[in-house]
Scaffold this motif. Structure first.
Motif, short mmCIF file in Angstrom:
data_model
loop_
_atom_site.label_atom_id
_atom_site.label_comp_id
_atom_site.label_asym_id
_atom_site.label_seq_id
_atom_site.Cartn_x
_atom_site.Cartn_y
_atom_site.Cartn_z
N MET A 493 0.84 -1.20 0.00
CA MET A 493 0.00 0.00 0.00
C MET A 493 0.88 1.25 0.00
O MET A 493 0.68 2.16 -0.79
CB MET A 493 -0.92 0.04 1.22
N THR A 494 1.80 1.33 0.91
CA THR A 494 2.65 2.51 1.03
C THR A 494 3.84 2.29 0.12
O THR A 494 4.81 1.65 0.49
CB THR A 494 3.12 2.67 2.48
N ARG A 495 3.76 2.84 -1.08
CA ARG A 495 4.76 2.53 -2.08
C ARG A 495 6.15 3.07 -1.75
O ARG A 495 7.14 2.62 -2.28
CB ARG A 495 4.32 3.08 -3.44
N LYS A 496 6.18 4.05 -0.85
CA LYS A 496 7.48 4.62 -0.52
C LYS A 496 8.28 3.67 0.38
O LYS A 496 9.46 3.84 0.55
CB LYS A 496 7.30 5.94 0.21
N LYS A 551 -2.65 1.16 7.23
CA LYS A 551 -3.59 1.02 6.12
C LYS A 551 -4.07 -0.42 6.05
O LYS A 551 -3.32 -1.34 6.32
CB LYS A 551 -2.90 1.38 4.81
N LYS A 555 -8.55 -7.55 0.03
CA LYS A 555 -9.05 -8.87 0.39
C LYS A 555 -7.96 -9.92 0.51
O LYS A 555 -8.02 -10.77 1.38
CB LYS A 555 -10.07 -9.31 -0.66
N TYR A 568 12.45 6.04 5.91
CA TYR A 568 12.58 7.36 6.55
C TYR A 568 12.65 7.16 8.04
O TYR A 568 11.72 6.66 8.65
CB TYR A 568 11.39 8.25 6.19
N LYS A 618 -16.24 -0.33 5.30
CA LYS A 618 -16.51 -0.02 3.90
C LYS A 618 -17.46 -1.05 3.32
O LYS A 618 -17.38 -2.22 3.69
CB LYS A 618 -15.18 -0.06 3.11
N GLU A 621 -17.63 -4.98 -2.30
CA GLU A 621 -17.91 -4.81 -3.72
C GLU A 621 -19.19 -5.56 -4.10
O GLU A 621 -19.47 -6.63 -3.57
CB GLU A 621 -16.73 -5.34 -4.53
N ASN A 622 -19.91 -4.99 -5.01
CA ASN A 622 -21.15 -5.59 -5.53
C ASN A 622 -22.20 -5.80 -4.45
O ASN A 622 -23.12 -6.57 -4.63
CB ASN A 622 -20.88 -6.93 -6.21
N GLU A 623 -22.07 -5.17 -3.33
CA GLU A 623 -23.06 -5.31 -2.30
C GLU A 623 -24.09 -4.20 -2.49
O GLU A 623 -23.72 -3.07 -2.73
CB GLU A 623 -22.40 -5.18 -0.93
N VAL A 624 -25.34 -4.57 -2.39
CA VAL A 624 -26.37 -3.54 -2.56
C VAL A 624 -26.50 -2.81 -1.24
O VAL A 624 -26.86 -3.39 -0.23
CB VAL A 624 -27.70 -4.18 -2.94
N MET A 717 -21.08 12.21 2.01
CA MET A 717 -19.63 12.18 1.93
C MET A 717 -19.03 11.02 2.72
O MET A 717 -17.83 10.90 2.80
CB MET A 717 -19.07 13.50 2.45
#
Lengths: 810, 725
Positions: A493-496, A551, A555, A568, A618, A621-624, A717
Motif C-alpha cells: 500500500m505505502t509505495r514509498k 492502512k 481482500k 525514513y 466499507k 464490492e457488488n453489495e447492494v 460524503m
C-alpha cells in the motif's frame, strides 16, 4: 377592507428586536402565552367575536403602537378568558399528543418475542455492561458507538431484572424467560418523548398551536418512528437527546431578552447536557452540536452588534456559553467514559484492539495487576550494580523466547504472519506479514540470534542469554518457521516503503532476515524489558525500520493492517513496538506491571480505536447498500424481523404519505422562503402580518432547515456502510419544518381571504392534513405492529395494494 | 463618408510596457530550452499515451478528468505532426525523432507564461497599485514549482491559466457593471468568464472549485443587485438572466461540446473498450462492432447468445460454464452440490455461449419465423458446449454462503430435482415493445422456484474454479443492482439440431445484419458516468503526499533523472515565496477578523473604500486558496504536491495585497515607509536568489555535483537523488 388582512395576525409579535418581551421564560409555554394565546384562541374559537369588535378596521394603523402592546389589551372579554384558556389551550393538546405518542409506542411492545435486527448488538452490549466485561467490536453499529447508550440500556436491563445472561446471538433468537421488556420499554419511553419535544419546539418557534399539532401528529403517526422506538436500539436514545438539545436551544433563544435569569441559565445548561448525551450515544450527535454551535455564533454576533451592551457584558455572554455549551458537555462526556471504564473492568473480546498498557487495566487479562519484581526496579533505577548481573526473569527479553510484538500506534496490531503469500504483482511473492488486532497463534514469533540455528535455544544445557540493546537478531514466525524479512521491493500500500515478508524454510533464510533491535533512549548493551521498552527494529541490509502504516490491506491480505519497512527514520509510534507476551520455559514466569495509563490517555486511545473501527466499515464490492438519496423518498426500508410468509414480520419504513409530504414541503419551503426573502430585499411593502409570517418562516424555519441539512448532507460524503435508519434524525427536523411551513402557508392563504373564509380555510386545511396523516397511518400500521401472512408481492395479501413502490419488501 | 480625407487616420496605441515586459520575461523564463530533456518526464508518460491515442483516433477512458486538457495537448502534437507512434512506458525513456516534443510542450509553457501578465492584470482590476501588481507578477515569474510544471507536457499550468483568466474576466466584467452594463465589452467579459470556467473544468475537475467560488461571488453580487431599488424589476431580471446564461448555460454547453469533439475524434475501438457497455462498444469502429455487426436484433427461442454482466466490476465478464464440477467439500468444510460450475469469465470463450430454450419444446433451433422472447417469459438456458441447463437450488454458494449456488444441472439420480426455469425480466424495456433485444436490453433472470436472481458476487473463486468470478443466486434481491443485470452481446439464431454440428456452429463467428447508433447524449452520459465512477486500483505512489505536507512544502517530487550525468528535475517550490505566502494568509485572516469585530462595534480602523477593497481581494485570493486546497482533505485518492499549485497561485496573489495594505494603512509616517521599501527590495532580491539557487533542479541543467545537491537539500524530508559512487 383592510380588516380581513389583519384579522389573522395570530400571535401578535411586539417587536422585531425582542420578539416576545412579555414572555416570562420560567413559566413554560403555558404562562408565556397568557396574553396572546388567549387572543389566538379567541380567534380560533370565534373569529366573529373579534370581527364584530370595534378593532376591526384599525389594526394596520395601529402597527406603530404594537411595541408598547400592553396598554391596548384586547377588550375585557378575551382578557378574562386568557388565564383560563391559555393553559388549557397549550397543555391539553400537549397532554393529548403525549398520551397518543405513548400509546402508539407501547402498543404491542413485547412482540415479537425474539431478537430483532440490531438488537443482537446492542442487547449484547447491555449484557456486557451487566457482566462488566470489556468489549470492542468493529461491526457497524458498534464501531461508532460510545458508552452512554450501552450503559443506559444496560442500566435499564439491570433495573428491570434482566440478568445479562441472554447471549443475543443472532436475530430471530427467542428471548424465552429473559426479561427484555424493560430494555425495550426504556427505548420506547425515550422514543415517545420525541413527540412532546417536537410539539413544544414548534410551538415555541412558530407560536402557532396548529403548526405544533401538525408536527406532532406527523411524528405520532409515522410508522418508521414507531418501529424504530420499539426495539433495543440506539436511535431512540440519540433522537431523545437530539430533540432535547433542540428544544432547550429554542427555549433559551426565547429567553434572550432576559439573559442571566434563572430560566436562561436553566435552558442553556440543559442544552449542554443534552449535547453531551447526543454525542455520547453516537458520533452522529456531532451534527446537532454543529447546529447548536452555529446558532450560538449567530446569537453572539447579534449581541456584538448591539452597541448598548458593554464589552464586559459581552464577555459574560461569551463565558456563559463557553461554560454551558463547551465545558459542561465535555465534562459530562468525559464522565461517561470514566463510568464506562470503571464499569467495564473485566477482560473480554475487545482487548486486542487496545495497547498493552490499556489492557493492563482489565481483570482477567494476562497483563492485569501484576507486581514488580525487585531486581528490575533496581536495574531500572540505574544504580551502580552491574547490569550484567541481574537475576534472570521473564521481565527481560531472552533469546529463544516466544514473543508477541505489539505496535505502539493507537489501535496498532500485533505483528502477524500466516501461510498466505503476497499475490502476484505485489512485491515479491513471499509470505505475508501483517499487523492483526486480535490475539491469535499466528502472532507468535521466536526471537533468535542472527547467526545461530534453531536447536541452540531449546537445548536445556545452554544457559539463558538475554537480548541486549543493539543486538542483531532474527525473528522466526512460530507457526510457519519463516523469518521476518525485508527487501527493496515496494510495500503493497505505502509505495514509498519496503515490503516485509516471511522468508526462508525452517529458520534458514538469508542476510535480509537480520534486524538490529534497539530501545528508544537507551545505551548499548542494556537488556530489553518486556512491555516497558519501546523497541525499534532496524533492517540491517537496507537500514529501514519495521513499522505499521495503519492502512488496511485488500481482500488478499484478509483486511489486516499493512506492515512495512520505512526508509525514513522518524520517531513515530508507527515504527515502535513493544513485546507483550514473553514465554520462555527456562525463565521464572514473572509478569511486569506496566505503568498504568492515565485517564486522558485511555480516553484518547479508545476514541482512536473507535474512529478507526468506524472508518473501516466499507461496503463490500457488488453489495447492494442503501444510498442517502434513497432515504427522503422512502425508497427502501429495513427488514427488522421475519422473512417468510409464516413469520411475524416487522418492516422499518416511514409512512409514505408523511414522508412524501415532508419531501414536498422542503421544496415548498424553499420556494416560499425565496419569495419572502426576495420580496423583502426588493423592498416590497408588506403588511404587518406577512412580515411576521415571513419572520417565522425565515428564522424559525431556517434553523430547522439548517438542522435538516446538517443531519442529512454529511452522509453523502461518508464512505462507510449506510443504513436507512440514519435518516431519522433528519426526518425529525423535516417533520417540524412541515408543521411550520404548512401552517404559514395556510395562514398566508387565509390572510388573503375574507375573515370567515380565511378562518375556515385555515382550520379545514390543517384538519385535512391531519386526517390524511391519520388515515395513511391506519393503512400502513401493520408495518410497525407486525404482519403475518402472505408477502405483499403476493396479490392475495391484504397489503398488496399498499406496495406502492416495487422496492418495498413487506 | 470619406472622412479620412479631411482628417488623418490616427491610431493611438497605448502600450503598457509593464505588461509587455512581464509577458516577454514570462515567455523567456518558461520557453527557454523547452525541448530539454529529450526524455519522458514524470506524468508525460501518462498524458503521452492519450496524445498518441488521439493521433490514432483510438477510443480511451481516462478517469482523471474530462477530455479538454488531453485534447489541448493532442492539438500540440497535431501541430507538430506527431503520428502517435511512441511507446509511453517508462519515465526517463528517450524520445524518438518522430516525437515533436517542443510543440507538445509548447501549449503548457505558453499558458504558464501568460499567467504572469494575468496576475498583474488581476491585481490592477482589484484596484491595487501597479507596483503591487508588478510584485505579484514577479512572484509568479520566479516561482520554481510553477515553472517546472509549465515546462512539461502537463495540465496544471493550463488549468491555472484558465482559472486566472476566469477570475480576471469576471473582475473586468464587474468593474464595467457599474458604468456600462449590457455593452459589448460587458458581454464579452461576462461570456469569457463562463468560457474560461468551462475550460478550467474541462481540463481538470479541480477547476470546479474555482467555478463554484466564482458562482458564489457572482451570487453575492447579484444579491446586491436585487437589493438595488433604483433598478426596475425588469432590468434586474435581465441582469440575472444574462448571468445565468453566461455562467451556467454557456459552461454546460461548452462542457458537452468538449465531449462531442472527443467522441467525434475517437471513433476506433481500443484498449478501454471492455469498460464500456456492449452498446457503446458496438458504436466504435472495429472491436465488438466487427463481431456484432449484422446480428439479429430480437432474441428468440433457440438463439445462441453470450451474456455479459452489465456492472463490469471488478472486471467485465460473461456468463460461463465448463466441464469441471464444484468440489464436494470446500476448504472450510461446507459441502456443495458437486454439479457443474457456473462462473463469470472475463475473456471471450466458446464456453460463454448459451442457448435460449422454450421449456415446453425439445428443439434447440430457431423456428421459422422466429418466436421472440418477451418480458416475463419463462425460459431455460442451455450451456452450448455441455448442453446442461442453468440451475439453482437451496445449496449455499461457494464464497457467499447466504446466497444460492448456481450450477449446470447434472442428474446424479439423487433426490435433488432440476430447477432450471428462469423468468426473463427486461429492466429497461420500452413502453411499446417488450421484446428481448441484443445488446440493448438489460435483463434480470429470476429463478421460478426460489425467486433467486442470477448475480455476479464480485468474489473470485479459488484454484478449483480457475480464479474465475463467482456467480450466485441472490435470494433477497434488494432493488436493482447492476450486478444482477445481463445483456446479450453476441447473438445468432441457432440452426444445428445435432450437438456436434452445434459445436462447430458455436466456434464459428456470428454474422447477419443490424446496426446500432447510440445518440450523442447516451454516449456522453455513459462515458461521463464511467469517468466519475471508474476507480483505479492504484493505491499509493512513491511521491504521493498528504495535503498537510503541502503548505510547508515538506515534500517534493523527483520528475526526471539522467542516468549518466545525474542531471535531475524536481518539483520544488521557491521556499521563500511559499513561506511568505503562508505568512500573508495568516496576516490577512487575523487582520480581517480584527477589522470585522471592530466594525461590528462601529469602530472603523480603515476607510470604507479600503475595507471594501480588502474584502474583495480577500474573497478572491484567500477564497481561491481555500477552495482549491481544503477539499483535498476529504479526498481519498492519491495526492501529489502539484495538486496544490492552483491554491498556491492564489496565495501568491495575496502577498502584494497584504503588503500594500500594510504600507498604506499601518505605516503612517515616512520613516517606517522607507524602511519598509528597503525591506521589500531585500526580500525580492532574496526571492530571486532562491529562484536562481534552485533553477538547476527546475530546468534540469546545469548538472550538479553530489555536494551541491546535498547543499540544496534544505529540508530533510526532501527526496533529492544523490548518486552513490
Amino acid at each position: 377592507m383592510p380588516c380581513e388582512a389583519t384579522r389573522l395576525r395570530f400571535p401578535p409579535c411586539p417587536t422585531a428586536r425582542t420578539p416576545f418581551p412579555l414572555v416570562p421564560c420560567a413559566g413554560g409555554p403555558g404562562r408565556r402565552h397568557l396574553p396572546r394565546v388567549g387572543a389566538r384562541m379567541t380567534l380560533a374559537a370565534g373569529c366573529c367575536q373579534a370581527e364584530s369588535g370595534p378593532r376591526c378596521g384599525g389594526l394596520r394603523q395601529r402597527r406603530p403602537r404594537r411595541p408598547a402592546g400592553e396598554p391596548s389589551r384586547p377588550s375585557p372579554l378575551p382578557r378574562a378568558w386568557a388565564p383560563l384558556e391559555a393553559p388549557v389551550g397549550v397543555w391539553v393538546p400537549l397532554a393529548f399528543v403525549t398520551l397518543l405518542s405513548f400509546a402508539s409506542r407501547f402498543y404491542r411492545l413485547s412482540e415479537p418475542p425474539h431478537v430483532c435486527w440490531d438488537e443482537t448488538h446492542f442487547g449484547k452490549m447491555g449484557s456486557y455492561y451487566i457482566n462488566r466485561t470489556f468489549f470492542f467490536d468493529v461491526h457497524p453499529p458498534l464501531g461508532k458507538v460510545n458508552s452512554s447508550h450501552q450503559m443506559l440500556i444496560g442500566l435499564a436491563g439491570y433495573l428491570s431484572g434482566y440478568n445479562g445472561t441472554f447471549p443475543f446471538q443472532k436475530p430471530g433468537d427467542r428471548y424465552e424467560h429473559h426479561n427484555y421488556i424493560g430494555m425495550r420499554g426504556f427505548c420506547a419511553f425515550l422514543g415517545s418523548c420525541l413527540v412532546p419535544f417536537a410539539y413544544l419546539t414548534v410551538l415555541e418557534m412558530s407560536k402557532s398551536l396548529y403548526a405544533a399539532l401538525l408536527a406532532a401528529s406527523i411524528l405520532i403517526f409515522d410508522t418508521g418512528c414507531i418501529t424504530l422506538s420499539q426495539y433495543i436500539l440506539l436511535d431512540p436514545i440519540l433522537m431523545f437527546f437530539l430533540m432535547g438539545a433542540v428544544l432547550s436551544m429554542v427555549k433559551c433563544n426565547s429567553c434572550a431578552d432576559r439573559p442571566f435569569s434563572a430560566s436562561w441559565w436553566f435552558w442553556l445548561s440543559l442544552t449542554g447536557i443534552n449535547l453531551a448525551g447526543a454525542i455520547g450515544v453516537k458520533f452522529v450527535g456531532l451534527f446537532v452540536v454543529l447546529l447548536v454551535g452555529l446558532n450560538t455564533v449567530y446569537d453572539l454576533w447579534e449581541l456584538l452588534g448591539d452597541l448598548s451592551l458593554s464589552l464586559v457584558t459581552l464577555g459574560k455572554h461569551l463565558l456563559a456559553r463557553v461554560f454551558c455549551l463547551i465545558l459542561l458537555p465535555l465534562a459530562l462526556y468525559t464522565a461517561q467514559f470514566a463510568v464506562h471504564f470503571a464499569v467495564l473492568n473485566k477482560s473480554g473480546p475487545g482487548d486486542g484492539f487496545f495497547s498493552s498498557a490499556f489492557q493492563s487495566r482489565l481483570i482477567g487479562n494476562n497483563l492485569h495487576n501484576v507486581s514488580v519484581p525487585e531486581q528490575n526496579d533496581r536495574e531500572a533505577k540505574g544504580n551502580c550494580k552491574s547490569s550484567d548481573m541481574p537475576l534472570p526473569s521473564s521481565a527481560d527479553l531472552a533469546y529463544g523466547s516466544v514473543i508477541t510484538m505489539k505496535n505502539l500506534r493507537m489501535a496498532g496490531g500485533y505483528l502477524h504472519s500466516h501461510w498466505h503469500l503476497y499475490p502476484e504483482g505485489v512485491g515479491a511473492r513471499q509470505q505475508q506479514v501483517t499487523a492483526y488486532l486480535h490475539k491469535d497463534l499466528n502472532n507468535l514469533w521466536v526471537i533468535k540470534k542472527h547467526d545461530s540455528n534453531t536447536a541452540d535455544h531449546l537445548d536445556p544445557s545452554y544457559s539463558v542469554e538475554f537480548v541486549r540493546h543493539g543486538d542483531v537478531i532474527r525473528l522466526e514466525h512460530k507457526e510457519t518457521s519463516r523469518n521476518l524479512h525485508s527487501h527493496q521491493h515496494e510495500a503493497p500500500m505505502t509505495r514509498k516503503h519496503f515490503q516485509v515478508t516471511g522468508y526462508g524454510i525452517n529458520g534458514t533464510g538469508d542476510a535480509n532476515d537480520f534486524w538490529r533491535i534497539e530501545v528508544v533512549g537507551r545505551k548499548a548493551g542494556k537488556r530489553i524489558k518486556v512491555l516497558r521498552s519501546q523497541i525499534r527494529l532496524t533492517h540491517l541490509a537496507t537500514g529501514c525500520i519495521l513499522g505499521s502504516s495503519g492502512k488496511t490491506l485488500p481482500k488478499w491480505g484478509w483486511e489486516q493492517v499493512e506492515v512495512t519497512c520505512t526508509p525514513y527514520v522518524k520517531e513515530t509510534p508507527n515504527a515502535l513496538w513493544n513485546v507483550e507476551d514473553h514465554i520462555n520455559p527456562k525463565l521464572p514466569n514473572i509478569s511486569l506491571d506496566v505503568l498504568k495509563p492515565s485517564f486522558p490517555e485511555v480516553l484518547l486511545e479508545s476514541h482512536m480505536v473507535m474512529i478507526r473501527g468506524n472508518s473501516g466499515l466499507k461496503p463490500k464490492e457488488n453489495e447492494v447498500t442503501s444510498k442517502p438519496w434513497h432515504w427522503p423518498i422512502n425508497y427502501q426500508g429495513l427488514r427488522f424481523s421475519g422473512v417468510n410468509e409464516t413469520d411475524y414480520r416487522v418492516y422499518l419504513l416511514g409512512n409514505p404519505v408523511v414522508w412524501w409530504l415532508n419531501l414536498v414541503t422542503i421544496g415548498l419551503y424553499l420556494l416560499m422562503a425565496t419569495c419572502a426573502i426576495v420580496a423583502m430585499k426588493r423592498g416590497v411593502q408588506l403588511t404587518a402580518e406577512f412580515k411576521e409570517l415571513s419572520e417565522v418562516l425565515l428564522h424559525s424555519g431556517g434553523k430547522i432547515m439548517l438542522g435538516w441539512l446538517l443531519h442529512y448532507l454529511p452522509f453523502f460524503m461518508m464512505g462507510r456502510v449506510l443504513y436507512f435508519h440514519h435518516y431519522f434524525p433528519a426526518m425529525l427536523f423535516s417533520s417540524m419544518l412541515t408543521g411550520i411551513t404548512w401552517d404559514t402557508l395556510l395562514k398566508f392563504c387565509a390572510g388573503r381571504l375574507s375573515c370567515s373564509m380565511g378562518r375556515r380555510v385555515y382550520t379545514y386545511g390543517t384538519l385535512a392534513l391531519m386526517l390524511l396523516i391519520v388515515y395513511s397511518f391506519y393503512l400502513f400500521h401493520p408495518l410497525s405492529y407486525g404482519m403475518v401472512g402472505p408477502m405483499a408481492s403476493d396479490p392475495n395479501s391484504p397489503m398488496a395494494g399498499l406496495r406502492w413502490l416495487e422496492s418495498w419488501e413487506f | 463618408m470619406l472622412g479620412f480625407l479631411k482628417q488623418p487616420v490616427v491610431v493611438t496605441a497605448e502600450i503598457n510596457v509593464n505588461l509587455v515586459a512581464l509577458t516577454v520575461m514570462g515567455l523567456v523564463n518558461r520557453l527557454w530550452a523547452l525541448s530539454y530533456p529529450r526524455a519522458v518526464v514524470f506524468d508525460e508518460v501518462y498524458y503521452g499515451q492519450f496524445v498518441s491515442l488521439y493521433m490514432k483516433r483510438i477510443f480511451f477512458v481516462d478517469d482523471s478528468g474530462p477530455p479538454f486538457g488531453h485534447m489541448l495537448l493532442a492539438f500540440g502534437g497535431y501541430l507538430g505532426g506527431f503520428d502517435g507512434n511512441f511507446l509511453w512506458n517508462r519515465i526517463g525513456a528517450e524520445y524518438n525523432m518522430n516525437v515533436p516534443i517542443w510543440s507538445l510542450r509548447l501549449l503548457p509553457a505558453l499558458t504558464g507564461a501568460l499567467c504572469v501578465p494575468l496576475a498583474y492584470q488581476i491585481l490592477v482590476e482589484l484596484h491595487f497599485s501597479h507596483c503591487a501588481a508588478f510584485g505579484a507578477a514577479l512572484l509568479i515569474l520566479f516561482e520554481n514549482s510553477l515553472i517546472t510544471q509549465s515546462r512539461l507536457m502537463l495540465l496544471e499550468s493550463v488549468l491555472i491559466f484558465f482559472i486566472l483568466l476566469a477570475i480576471l474576466s469576471y473582475l473586468k466584467f464587474y468593474n464595467l457593471q457599474k458604468c456600462s452594463p449590457f455593452t459589448a465589452g460587458w458581454w464579452f467579459w461576462l461570456l469569457l468568464t463562463g468560457v474560461a470556467c468551462s475550460c478550467a473544468v474541462g481540463v481538470k475537475y479541480m477547476g470546479l472549485f474555482t467555478y463554484m467560488l466564482l458562482l458564489a461571488i457572482a451570487g453575492v453580487h447579484s444579491w446586491h443587485l436585487i437589493g438595488d431599488q433604483t433598478l426596475s424589476n425588469v432590468s434586474v431580471l435581465c441582469h440575472l438572466l444574462a448571468r445565468g446564461l453566461a455562467l451556467v448555460v454557456v459552461p454546460v454547453a461548452m462542457y458537452l461540446f468538449f465531449f462531442y469533439v472527443h467522441l467525434t475524434l475517437l471513433y476506433r475501438s481500443g484498449p478501454h473498450d471492455q469498460i464500456m457497455t456492449s452498446a457503446f462498444q458496438a458504436s466504435l469502429e472495429g472491436g465488438l462492432a466487427r463481431i456484432t455487426h449484422g446480428q439479429p436484433l430480437e432474441v428468440a427461442y433457440g438463439s445462441q447468445i453470450t451474456l455479459r454482466n452489465v456492472l463490469g466490476k471488478p472486471m467485465p465478464c460473461w456468463l460461463h460454464s465448463h466441464k469441471s464440477t464444484y468440489p464436494i467439500r470446500y476448504e472450510n468444510g461446507r459441502g456443495s452440490s458437486h454439479q457443474q460450475q457456473v462462473t463469470c469469465y472475463p475473456f471471450k470463450d466458446v464456453n460463454n455461449w448459451w442457448i435460449v430454450k422454450d421449456p415446453g419444446m425439445q428443439q434447440l433451433v430457431v423456428s421459422n419465423p422466429p418466436r421472440p422472447v418477451r418480458h416475463g417469459h419463462i425460459v431455460q438456458l442451455v450451456h452450448g458446449i455441455t448442453t446442461r441447463y442453468l440451475n439453482t437450488h437451496d445449496v449455499a454458494a461457494p464464497l457467499s454462503p447466504h446466497s444460492q449456488e448456481i450450477s449446470c444441472y447434472i442428474d446424479y439420480n439423487i433426490s435433488m430435482p432440476a430447477q432450471n426455469l428462469w423468468r426473463v425480466e427486461i429492466v429497461n424495456r420500452e413502453l411499446d415493445t417488450d421484446v428481448w433485444k441484443t445488446i440493448l436490453s438489460e435483463v434480470r433472470f429470476v429463478h421460478v422456484n426460489t425467486s433467486a436472481v442470477l448475480k455476479l458476487s464480485g468474489a473470485s473463486l479459488p484454484e478449483w474454479g480457475y480464479r474465475q468470478l463467482e456467480i450466485i443466486g441472490e435470494k433477497l434481491s434488494k432493488g436493482y443492482h447492476q450486478s444482477m443485470l445481463w445483456n446479450v452481446e453476441e447473438h445468432r439464431y441457432g440452426k444445428s439440431q445435432e450437438q456436434k454440428e452445434r459445436e462447430v456452429e458455436l466456434h464459428s463467428p456470428t454474422q447477419a445484419d443490424i446496426s446500432k447508433n447510440l445518440s450523442f447524449m447516451a454516449r456522453f452520459t455513459e462515458l461521463q458516468w464511467k469517468i466519475l465512477t471508474l476507480k483505479n486500483e492504484d493505491t499509493e505512489h512513491k511521491y504521493s503526499s498528504s495535503p498537510l505536507d503541502w503548505i510547508t512544502m515538506d515534500t517534493n517530487i523527483a520528475y526526471w533523472f539522467h542516468p549518466i550525468s545525474g542531471a535531475q528535475i524536481h518539483l520544488i517550490g521557491n521556499v521563500l515565496t511559499w513561506a511568505s505566502a503562508n505568512v500573508a494568509t495568516l496576516v490577512y485572516v487575523c487582520l480581517f477578523l480584527w477589522y470585522l469585530l471592530r466594525r461590528r462595534r462601529k469602530i472603523c480602523d480603515i476607510p470604507e473604500d479600503a475595507w471594501r477593497l480588502w474584502v474583495s481581494a480577500g474573497g478572491f485570493c484567500v477564497g481561491g486558496w481555500a477552495v482549491n486546497y481544503l477539499p483535498f482533505f476529504m479526498m481519498e485518492k492519491t495526492l501529489f504536491l502539484y495538486h496544490y499549485l492552483p491554491a498556491l497561485t492564489f496565495q501568491i496573489l495575496l502577498i502584494p495585497v497584504v503588503l500594500q495594505h500594510l504600507t498604506d494603512h499601518l505605516c503612517r509616517s515616512q520613516l517606517p515607509k522607507n524602511a519598509f521599501s528597503a525591506l521589500m527590495v531585500a526580500w525580492f532580491s532574496s526571492i530571486y536568489l532562491v529562484y536562481r539557487t534552485f533553477s538547476p533542479l527546475t530546468y534540469g541543467e546545469p548538472t550538479l555535483s553530489a555536494a551541491e545537491l546535498r547543499a540544496l537539500r534544505w529540508k530533510d524530508s526532501w527526496d533529492i537523488l544523490i548518486r552513490k559512487h
